[in-house]
Design an enzyme around this catalytic site. Structure first.
Site, PDB file in Angstrom:
ATOM      1  N   TYR A 174       0.851  -1.202   0.000  1.00 34.92           N
ATOM      2  CA  TYR A 174       0.000   0.000   0.000  1.00 34.92           C
ATOM      3  C   TYR A 174       0.885   1.251   0.000  1.00 34.92           C
ATOM      4  O   TYR A 174       1.125   1.847   1.054  1.00 34.92           O
ATOM      5  CB  TYR A 174      -0.914   0.012   1.218  1.00 34.92           C
ATOM      6  CG  TYR A 174      -1.774  -1.224   1.377  1.00 34.92           C
ATOM      7  CD1 TYR A 174      -2.899  -1.422   0.571  1.00 34.92           C
ATOM      8  CD2 TYR A 174      -1.473  -2.185   2.337  1.00 34.92           C
ATOM      9  CE1 TYR A 174      -3.692  -2.553   0.727  1.00 34.92           C
ATOM     10  CE2 TYR A 174      -2.265  -3.317   2.500  1.00 34.92           C
ATOM     11  CZ  TYR A 174      -3.366  -3.494   1.693  1.00 34.92           C
ATOM     12  OH  TYR A 174      -4.144  -4.609   1.843  1.00 34.92           O
ATOM     13  N   TYR A 196       0.622  -0.078  -7.869  1.00 38.42           N
ATOM     14  CA  TYR A 196      -0.653  -0.335  -7.191  1.00 38.42           C
ATOM     15  C   TYR A 196      -1.779  -0.213  -8.207  1.00 38.42           C
ATOM     16  O   TYR A 196      -1.759   0.650  -9.090  1.00 38.42           O
ATOM     17  CB  TYR A 196      -0.891   0.661  -6.039  1.00 38.42           C
ATOM     18  CG  TYR A 196      -2.198   0.400  -5.332  1.00 38.42           C
ATOM     19  CD1 TYR A 196      -2.286  -0.604  -4.361  1.00 38.42           C
ATOM     20  CD2 TYR A 196      -3.355   1.105  -5.663  1.00 38.42           C
ATOM     21  CE1 TYR A 196      -3.488  -0.891  -3.748  1.00 38.42           C
ATOM     22  CE2 TYR A 196      -4.567   0.815  -5.045  1.00 38.42           C
ATOM     23  CZ  TYR A 196      -4.628  -0.179  -4.095  1.00 38.42           C
ATOM     24  OH  TYR A 196      -5.827  -0.468  -3.491  1.00 38.42           O
ATOM     25  N   TRP A 224     -10.765 -10.238   4.897  1.00 37.42           N
ATOM     26  CA  TRP A 224     -11.821  -9.906   5.855  1.00 37.42           C
ATOM     27  C   TRP A 224     -12.833 -11.033   6.046  1.00 37.42           C
ATOM     28  O   TRP A 224     -13.943 -10.792   6.511  1.00 37.42           O
ATOM     29  CB  TRP A 224     -12.526  -8.626   5.422  1.00 37.42           C
ATOM     30  CG  TRP A 224     -11.667  -7.408   5.604  1.00 37.42           C
ATOM     31  CD1 TRP A 224     -10.867  -6.808   4.676  1.00 37.42           C
ATOM     32  CD2 TRP A 224     -11.504  -6.647   6.800  1.00 37.42           C
ATOM     33  NE1 TRP A 224     -10.218  -5.727   5.221  1.00 37.42           N
ATOM     34  CE2 TRP A 224     -10.598  -5.597   6.515  1.00 37.42           C
ATOM     35  CE3 TRP A 224     -12.038  -6.748   8.089  1.00 37.42           C
ATOM     36  CZ2 TRP A 224     -10.219  -4.663   7.474  1.00 37.42           C
ATOM     37  CZ3 TRP A 224     -11.660  -5.807   9.038  1.00 37.42           C
ATOM     38  CH2 TRP A 224     -10.761  -4.788   8.720  1.00 37.42           C
ATOM     39  N   ASP A 284     -13.132  -5.171   2.861  1.00 37.35           N
ATOM     40  CA  ASP A 284     -13.266  -5.265   1.412  1.00 37.35           C
ATOM     41  C   ASP A 284     -14.016  -6.487   0.907  1.00 37.35           C
ATOM     42  O   ASP A 284     -14.920  -6.366   0.088  1.00 37.35           O
ATOM     43  CB  ASP A 284     -11.874  -5.261   0.766  1.00 37.35           C
ATOM     44  CG  ASP A 284     -11.098  -3.985   1.054  1.00 37.35           C
ATOM     45  OD1 ASP A 284     -11.474  -3.257   1.979  1.00 37.35           O
ATOM     46  OD2 ASP A 284     -10.118  -3.723   0.357  1.00 37.35           O
ATOM     47  N   TRP A 307      -8.873   5.917   6.109  1.00 40.45           N
ATOM     48  CA  TRP A 307      -9.054   5.549   7.506  1.00 40.45           C
ATOM     49  C   TRP A 307      -7.780   5.013   8.116  1.00 40.45           C
ATOM     50  O   TRP A 307      -7.603   5.085   9.327  1.00 40.45           O
ATOM     51  CB  TRP A 307     -10.269   4.649   7.692  1.00 40.45           C
ATOM     52  CG  TRP A 307     -10.233   3.197   7.302  1.00 40.45           C
ATOM     53  CD1 TRP A 307      -9.547   2.604   6.292  1.00 40.45           C
ATOM     54  CD2 TRP A 307     -10.992   2.152   7.949  1.00 40.45           C
ATOM     55  NE1 TRP A 307      -9.833   1.256   6.254  1.00 40.45           N
ATOM     56  CE2 TRP A 307     -10.710   0.951   7.255  1.00 40.45           C
ATOM     57  CE3 TRP A 307     -11.885   2.107   9.013  1.00 40.45           C
ATOM     58  CZ2 TRP A 307     -11.283  -0.271   7.602  1.00 40.45           C
ATOM     59  CZ3 TRP A 307     -12.449   0.892   9.363  1.00 40.45           C
ATOM     60  CH2 TRP A 307     -12.149  -0.272   8.664  1.00 40.45           C
ATOM     61  N   ASP A 308      -6.843   4.538   7.283  1.00 37.14           N
ATOM     62  CA  ASP A 308      -5.521   4.186   7.805  1.00 37.14           C
ATOM     63  C   ASP A 308      -4.867   5.406   8.446  1.00 37.14           C
ATOM     64  O   ASP A 308      -4.320   5.314   9.557  1.00 37.14           O
ATOM     65  CB  ASP A 308      -4.626   3.668   6.684  1.00 37.14           C
ATOM     66  CG  ASP A 308      -5.032   2.297   6.198  1.00 37.14           C
ATOM     67  OD1 ASP A 308      -4.364   1.314   6.541  1.00 37.14           O
ATOM     68  OD2 ASP A 308      -6.033   2.210   5.459  1.00 37.14           O
ATOM     69  N   GLU A 365      -0.415  -7.023   9.201  1.00 34.60           N
ATOM     70  CA  GLU A 365      -1.642  -6.395   8.717  1.00 34.60           C
ATOM     71  C   GLU A 365      -2.859  -7.006   9.401  1.00 34.60           C
ATOM     72  O   GLU A 365      -3.773  -6.304   9.826  1.00 34.60           O
ATOM     73  CB  GLU A 365      -1.725  -6.580   7.202  1.00 34.60           C
ATOM     74  CG  GLU A 365      -2.899  -5.901   6.539  1.00 34.60           C
ATOM     75  CD  GLU A 365      -2.917  -6.156   5.036  1.00 34.60           C
ATOM     76  OE1 GLU A 365      -3.830  -5.607   4.379  1.00 34.60           O
ATOM     77  OE2 GLU A 365      -2.056  -6.902   4.518  1.00 34.60           O
TER      78      GLU A 365
END
Length: 467
Positions: free
Chosen positions: A41, A95, A376, A186, A47-48, A419
């Site tokens: 990333y 990315y 997730w 996600d 929000w990170d 992570e």
């Protein structure tokens, strides 16, 4: 370490966590903001950055302010805060979707997308006002001298207005998300049914750069990714418009309890910010009350014992148990009986808190799609557990909050600030040296009193930068 055992108070354990977290935050700093990770990333995520600032404030309140102000500087004219702010120095192929896919400055021009920087066109959960308030409280005097809250307040208020005025797609007072990346979870199984209606983009039209840095078994499937790309391209091609004519054409529209809970918490924070800067807090407190009532009315499921997502296109509540349904514990005025039910559900067989798991999983342990490794769909994430710790403590479950904090601190160090982790074993998954894992572990350590002020001061060389 057992999950209920206090985190070791020995200086070596505290110092090791503090030094490791500082190292991650320093290495991931770009000069104006912090990347979640250097490889996977390489840009700034919305929000990170909010969660990173919450931890960064203990090392440098000034740098934490700068983190948030850099993000807010990319705000669109309609008030939205984009979920990615792209660094032009990063190669396009590092990315995907890259800036040339989103084309924000052209496709979003009518909505006031910035021209000086490229961004994505979707958003992420609104945790920013809470982050700004906590950063201010780290050093109120210096914050006031810099005028930090006075500068960010109008931008935060515009962000909340955007959500209230443009994202109530269900007409019931709650914010809707229009892409699975917006709620931050996600590839949650909650999205399986809504996504099944989406025709995926052909696989030869995009390249998954994420697989260069993460194992395929940990990441979303190619089919899901194709659907993400299709939704993002369709949203871009309609000029990133949410409502008005053709709004029903948005194939994905879901009311998510986690997103709305974070908005409520941030409305309460924004009321406190308004008071500090001499503005009227009443509109924010009123909106928080209305959102709380709508959240309970539209998404609470007494039989499930938690909040569910509502599919606005397929109709009705989505019968999947996700950690997003537990996050309303962070809502201050949640009815007592609902908060108590959420704590029972978190501690029961579906989420295992205080039982077989080390950390709260992202999805139902007994669910049809549970996978302890895949993104997730089961792994435990540190931002979710930070929010859960805060919510448990807020609603009187201090013992459970202490145990969760201890487990999170232990897992952060043992996993190399991963992570996310396997909820049962805390085995590291995803990338390592992850920004919000380091930041939120640091916050839990410092706010618990698990590290002395002199030890924190010894790690503050980052603060030695000009104001």
């Amino acid at each position: 370490m057992e999950s209920g055992e206090p985190f070791p108070s020995a200086p070596s354990a505290s110092a090791r966590l503090l030094h490791g977290a500082r190292r991650v935050l320093l290495e991931n700093w770009t000069g104006a903001s912090t990347v979640p990770s250097r490889g996977l990333y390489p840009h700034q995520w919305s929000w990170d950055s909010a969660f990173i600032a919450i931890g960064l404030r203990h090392l440098s309140a000034h740098r934490a302010q700068r983190e948030l102000e850099t993000l807010l500087a990319a705000q669109w004219g309609d008030g939205r805060i984009p979920h990615i702010v792209f660094n032009p120095a990063v190669p396009l192929d590092a990315y995907f979707p890259s800036p040339d896919f989103w084309r924000s400055s052209s496709a979003g021009a009518a909505l006031g997308a910035p021209t000086a920087v490229e961004t994505s066109g979707i958003v992420q959960p609104p945790v920013h006002a809470l982050a700004c308030l906590l950063v201010h409280l780290a050093d109120p005097r210096a914050s006031a001298l810099r005028g930090f809250l006075a500068r960010v307040y109008p931008r935060l208020a515009a962000w909340h207005r955007y959500l209230a005025e443009h994202r109530d797609l269900g007409g019931g007072g709650l914010v809707s998300v229009v892409h699975p990346w917006e709620p931050g979870m996600d590839n949650s199984p909650c999205w399986d049914a809504p996504l099944a209606r989406v025709e995926p983009a052909p696989p030869d039209t995009f390249r998954r750069a994420d697989l260069d840095h993460g194992a395929a078994a940990d990441r979303p499937t190619d089919l899901d990714y194709g659907r993400y790309v299709r939704l993002a391209a369709d949203y871009r091609d309609r000029g990133y418009r949410d409502g008005g004519a053709g709004s029903a054409a948005l194939a994905f529209a879901v009311e998510d309890p986690g997103v709305n809970a974070l908005l409520i918490a941030s409305e309460h924070a924004l009321a406190d910010i308004a008071t500090t800067v001499g503005a009227d807090p009443t509109p924010h407190r009123s909106r928080a009350r209305r959102l709380t009532a709508a959240l309970v009315e539209r998404l609470w499921d007494p039989a499930a014992g938690l909040f569910l997502c509502r599919d606005l296109r397929g109709g009705g509540l989505i019968p999947e148990l996700s950690a997003a349904g537990l996050l309303p514990l962070i809502v201050p005025d949640l009815p007592h009986e609902i908060a108590a039910a959420l704590i029972r559900t978190a501690s029961g067989p579906h989420f295992g808190l205080g039982g077989p798991v080390r950390l709260v999983p992202s999805y139902d342990l007994l669910g049809r799609a549970f996978d302890p490794y895949r993104y997730w769909r089961g792994p435990a994430w540190f931002n979710v557990n930070w929010l859960m710790e805060r919510g448990l403590r807020q609603h009187g479950a201090a013992d459970r909050a202490d145990a969760l904090r201890s487990a999170a601190l232990d897992a952060a160090v043992s996993s190399g600030f991963a992570e996310y982790v396997d909820p049962y074993t805390a085995e590291a998954r995803g990338t390592r040296d992850f920004g919000w894992t380091a930041a939120l572990a640091l916050d839990l350590l410092v706010t618990s009193g698990g590290v002395g002020t002199e030890l924190v001061a010894a790690e503050r060389e980052m603060a030695a930068e000009p104001e």
